[in-house]
Design an enzyme around this catalytic site. Structure first.
Site, PDB file in Angstrom:
ATOM      1  N   TRP A 194      38.454  64.272  43.269  1.00 48.57           N
ATOM      2  CA  TRP A 194      38.696  64.149  41.822  1.00 48.57           C
ATOM      3  C   TRP A 194      37.679  64.975  41.032  1.00 48.57           C
ATOM      4  CZ3 TRP A 194      35.938  60.751  38.020  1.00 48.57           C
ATOM      5  CH2 TRP A 194      34.704  60.321  38.495  1.00 48.57           C
ATOM      6  N   ASP A 195      36.610  65.399  41.690  1.00 46.31           N
ATOM      7  CA  ASP A 195      35.603  66.257  41.065  1.00 46.31           C
ATOM      8  C   ASP A 195      36.260  67.441  40.351  1.00 46.31           C
ATOM      9  OD1 ASP A 195      34.578  64.776  43.250  1.00 46.31           O
ATOM     10  OD2 ASP A 195      32.847  66.079  43.424  1.00 46.31           O
ATOM     11  N   LYS A 237      25.842  53.488  41.025  1.00 45.32           N
ATOM     12  CA  LYS A 237      25.655  54.806  41.648  1.00 45.32           C
ATOM     13  C   LYS A 237      25.857  55.936  40.635  1.00 45.32           C
ATOM     14  CE  LYS A 237      27.466  57.718  45.363  1.00 45.32           C
ATOM     15  NZ  LYS A 237      28.582  57.986  46.262  1.00 45.32           N
ATOM     16  N   GLN A 238      26.911  55.806  39.839  1.00 44.92           N
ATOM     17  CA  GLN A 238      27.248  56.905  38.925  1.00 44.92           C
ATOM     18  C   GLN A 238      28.039  56.359  37.738  1.00 44.92           C
ATOM     19  OE1 GLN A 238      29.903  58.101  42.327  1.00 44.92           O
ATOM     20  NE2 GLN A 238      30.680  59.501  40.778  1.00 44.92           N
ATOM     21  N   GLU A 268      30.669  53.838  43.372  1.00 45.53           N
ATOM     22  CA  GLU A 268      31.019  53.454  44.746  1.00 45.53           C
ATOM     23  C   GLU A 268      30.053  52.423  45.325  1.00 45.53           C
ATOM     24  OE1 GLU A 268      31.220  57.253  46.650  1.00 45.53           O
ATOM     25  OE2 GLU A 268      33.287  57.613  46.002  1.00 45.53           O
TER      26      GLU A 268
HETATM   27  C1  BGC Z   1      30.803  60.536  44.608  1.00 49.66           C
HETATM   28  C2  BGC Z   1      32.270  60.794  44.334  1.00 49.66           C
HETATM   29  C3  BGC Z   1      32.550  62.261  44.547  1.00 49.66           C
HETATM   30  C4  BGC Z   1      32.071  62.717  45.935  1.00 49.66           C
HETATM   31  C5  BGC Z   1      32.188  64.211  46.111  1.00 49.66           C
HETATM   32  C6  BGC Z   1      30.457  60.991  46.020  1.00 49.66           C
HETATM   33  O1  BGC Z   1      29.101  60.781  46.251  1.00 49.66           O
HETATM   34  O2  BGC Z   1      30.537  59.158  44.497  1.00 49.66           O
HETATM   35  O3  BGC Z   1      32.574  60.449  43.001  1.00 49.66           O
HETATM   36  O4  BGC Z   1      33.908  62.499  44.428  1.00 49.66           O
HETATM   37  O5  BGC Z   1      30.711  62.374  46.099  1.00 49.66           O
HETATM   38  O6  BGC Z   1      31.407  64.881  45.169  1.00 49.66           O
END
Ligand code: BGC
Length: 775
Positions: free
Chosen positions: A357-358, A601-602, A488
């Protein structure tokens, strides 16, 4: 964290060899052109620590899934971008002694990535035969003008030595991935030939049967004149080489040009690959290295003319943002809708080179504002072409009637990741793909996209949301259960505010487009309904109910949105309370402890506030920021940029700058000690957004550009380029003035700090404005 690279506005410079950080530098100094990518491995033998990486876009291997306990619905394979045949190989021996920087003494060494012209240069001096000195300088680029071509200029100079130098120019297809589930090799030999100064190796991938032809030809020059050199062919399984011995005298310099073409069956018929490669090699050699380099650097000139960001007064920030822009453009050129942007681009194996999804959430907004609109369109078409597989993916999980669940991780449209909490639960990616359609149209004005492609995707995603939501008899509301949000560090939660918001937004946007097309193009709309068996009445009745009655978790006492049900039951504490030797927590804490903690986490709720900020006032955004930012550990590279943009929006200027710093030099300074695995390509787009949308306050809304600029106090000025509906303009911000200059295209309306201006195509708008300092 390291800090070995010299600060320079256009170059990354490593002076002195740092073998302990060689893998990091191999990532940093990677080169690519959207079609082939190459880590900064050495041409000559290197027996030290290295991650060999030569990549060909779109060529992957479906490595059999490895999990402890199989669950129904798991994808059968985890796709891997392949370490492809090594095309850079040039082994050197001096009087019979192989040159190997892992064992040799080194008198001097430097490695330079020139971002302005797009090449990697390395030079070193080593002692040879009884204290004599040899100098080697190599320059390498992969052509932006002719993307199958990779070029090496390899110069060997004797300072004071006389003797024999042996060269072995080779292509080695006997390569492996570090990241394999069962330690297998993925390539088979199809064909090879080597004669005179030309050689071709064709290899095929096991299972997927992609064919890749890697061809080389070369020439030697002394005193700038081509010299005839006798060569001996070497052939082994999956290997071709040519060996030459040349006597070198003190002061003499030998230049070897190695021309390489890499063609794949993605673009060329398998049976013509050998012939096509020969044609490409001869054409390259006829044109010559210098001419090819000029064409290549000219392309970089054109890229910089539309995407450069100039920061005056902060070399470190200048270097960092150019580094990010450079790598984004090396990874994706937008010419082929079958290709996409892996989180690590062509700089390492992590994340398998697959699409996440990035792309929609981070990379697309960058390309929409810096590149031709076809680039954004191709990113959308990539997903459009995968619609059938996304419907099949949803069917596998029990959905029906054309509902689509796009994969969280994919190469060809099929889900190819196998962590259950990610593949089954991280369904918010579907929303990012729907939002991307809206984002593309608001930037480009290409309304036709909706009818031609977009609506079909939107309906399929809306169908998914409609089936994925359940009606809770208890709450008398629709709920979405068992999900993982962007954060996550929580799995299997109910009612993730971000996911629920995206579900409602997608359905609302789909309905809006349907009602526009009902008036504008009813015939085509009916044809689409027929194609996808869309029962307007039945399906949209539930959709409308769902929009009206979706449940959103909130905390009324704090007046904030809740990340998910039950979030407040956690022990709430700031991330600053985590001991520094326990950070990052994902490397120090058990997964169980992470899941129970409040640490984020984000960006999650804040990711939603970023997407839908026009719906909320600054006070609401502030309250949520104040609650969530202290608990956010930013252990995803995609996090700090979003928080930085929001902090700018609500006037938290110091915080915005601190968060920006965290993303800007993430890779160059290796904050998270993971650059050896590759660069964070998609988060690089986030850094760019933190400047343009954060400091510049740029938004595209209702056919207008909005700007609300701030400037960090240690910057004298900054400027950026942006595009809007085929108009390219430059915005320059100083402490007391904002100027907007249209570089090409039509007049545009700009709302600058709340006041509307018409910027004429032939004019420059200069507005004297006291721009806030970020201190
Ligand atoms: C992030 C995801 C992301 C993936 C690839 C993961 O660490 O939590 O949101 O899509 O990395 O960048």
């Amino acid at each position: 964290m390291n800090n070995i690279y010299k600060k320079d506005v256009w170059q990354i410079i490593e002076e002195g060899f740092h073998p302990e950080l060689n893998k990091e530098s191999e990532s940093i100094f990677s080169i690519g052109n959207g079609y082939i990518g190459q880590r900064a491995n050495f041409e000559e033998k290197y027996s030290g620590d290295t991650l060999q990486g030569s990549y060909v876009a779109g060529v992957y291997y479906p490595d059999k899934t490895r999990v402890g306990w199989w669950k129904n619905g798991y994808p059968e394979y985890f796709a891997k971008v392949l370490n492809a045949p090594n095309w850079i190989g040039i082994d050197i021996s001096v009087n019979g002694e192989p040159v190997d920087l892992a064992t040799s003494k080194i008198i001097s060494f430097s490695r330079i990535l020139n971002m302005k012209e797009g090449y990697l240069e390395r030079s070193f001096r080593i002692p040879v035969s009884e204290s004599k000195t040899l100098e080697i300088k190599s320059r390498r680029f992969v052509s932006m003008a002719e993307p199958d071509l990779g070029m090496i200029r390899y110069a060997v100079k004797s300072i004071d030595f006389e003797g024999l130098v042996d060269f072995t120019m080779y292509i080695d297809g006997d390569v492996k991935n570090e990241d394999t589930n069962y330690g297998e090799k993925f390539w088979a030999e199809v064909y090879k030939e080597i004669s005179g100064n030309i050689g071709i190796l064709i290899t095929s991938t096991l299972k997927t049967d992609f064919h890749v032809a890697t061809g080389m030809c070369f020439e030697f020059l002394k005193d700038n004149k081509a010299i005839a050199v006798r060569t001996d062919a070497i052939e082994r399984e999956k290997f071709i080489g040519n060996h030459a011995s040349i006597v070198l005298k003190p002061g003499e310099e030998l230049i070897l040009y190695k021309y390489v073409s890499v063609l794949s069956s993605l673009n060329n018929a398998k049976e013509h690959l050998a012939d096509d490669t020969k044609v490409r090699l001869n054409a390259a050699k006829d044109k010559g290295y210098e001419e090819l380099f000029l064409e290549h650097s000219g392309e970089w000139g054109r890229i910089w003319a539309t995407s450069d960001v100039v920061i005056d007064g902060d070399i470190s920030a200048q270097q960092a943002i150019r580094f990010n822009i450079f790598h984004l453009n090396q990874t994706y050129t937008g010419k082929d809708e079958r290709l996409n942007i892996g989180p690590k681009g062509f700089t390492g194996e992590k994340y398998g080179g697959s699409t996440y999804w990035d792309t929609e959430a981070f990379a697309l907004p960058f390309f929409l504002k810096t590149a031709d609109q076809n680039v954004g369109k191709n990113l959308l078409l990539y997903r459009y072409k995968h619609l059938g597989k996304s419907i099949a993916n949803a069917e596998k999980l029990g959905f029906k009637n054309g509902a689509a669940l796009y994969p969280m991780v994919t190469m060809n449209g099929e889900e190819c990741h196998n962590e259950w909490e990610i593949t089954f639960e991280e369904i918010h990616r579907n929303g990012a793909i729907a939002f991307a359609i809206f984002n593309y149209i608001r930037h480009t004005g290409d309304e036709d996209y909706i009818l031609d492609y977009g609506l079909e995707v939107l309906i399929a995603i809306s169908r998914f949301w409609s089936q994925r939501a359940t009606f809770s008899g208890n709450l008398k509301k629709f709920v979405i259960l068992g999900v993982t949000g962007p954060n996550e560090y929580e799995n299997n939660v109910n009612n993730n505010w971000y996911t629920n918001s995206l579900a409602v937004w997608t359905i609302t946007y789909t309905l809006k487009n349907i009602s526009i097309l009902e008036k504008g193009n009813p015939d085509k709309l009916i044809a689409l309904y027929k194609k996808i068996s869309f029962n307007y009445k039945v399906e949209t009745t539930r959709w409308k109910d769902l929009i009206k009655n979706m449940y959103f978790p909130v905390d009324n006492s704090r007046n904030i949105f809740l990340q998910q049900d039950g979030f407040l039951d956690k022990e709430l504490m700031p991330a600053s309370s985590i001991a520094s030797d326990e950070k990052p927590i994902n490397q120090h804490w058990s997964w169980d402890r992470i899941l129970r903690s409040c640490f984020i986490k984000q960006a999650d709720v804040l990711q939603g506030l970023y997407l839908f900020e026009d719906r909320f006032d600054a006070e609401t955004i502030k309250r949520n920021f104040d609650f969530y930012e202290p608990m956010t550990v930013h252990e995803s590279s995609l996090s700090a940029c979003i928080h930085s943009i929001i902090a700018s929006r609500i006037g938290y200027v110091e915080k915005a700058y601190a968060l920006y710093l965290r993303t800007a030099r993430l890779d160059l300074d290796d904050y998270n000690n993971e650059v050896a695995e590759g660069l964070h390509i998609t988060s690089m787009a986030g850094t760019w957004l933190a400047i343009v949308e954060g400091f510049g306050g740029m938004r595209v809304m209702e056919g207008k550009i909005l700007l609300d600029p701030h400037i960090p106090s240690n910057w004298q000025s900054y400027s950026f380029h942006a595009r809007f509906r085929n108009t390219l303009f430059e915005v320059k911000v100083t402490n007391d003035c904002v100027s907007i200059n249209i570089l090409s295209g039509k007049s545009i309306i700009i709302v600058l700090s709340g006041k509307e201006y018409m910027v004429e195509a032939t004019d420059k708008l200069i507005v004297n404005l006291k721009v806030d300092f970020f201190s």
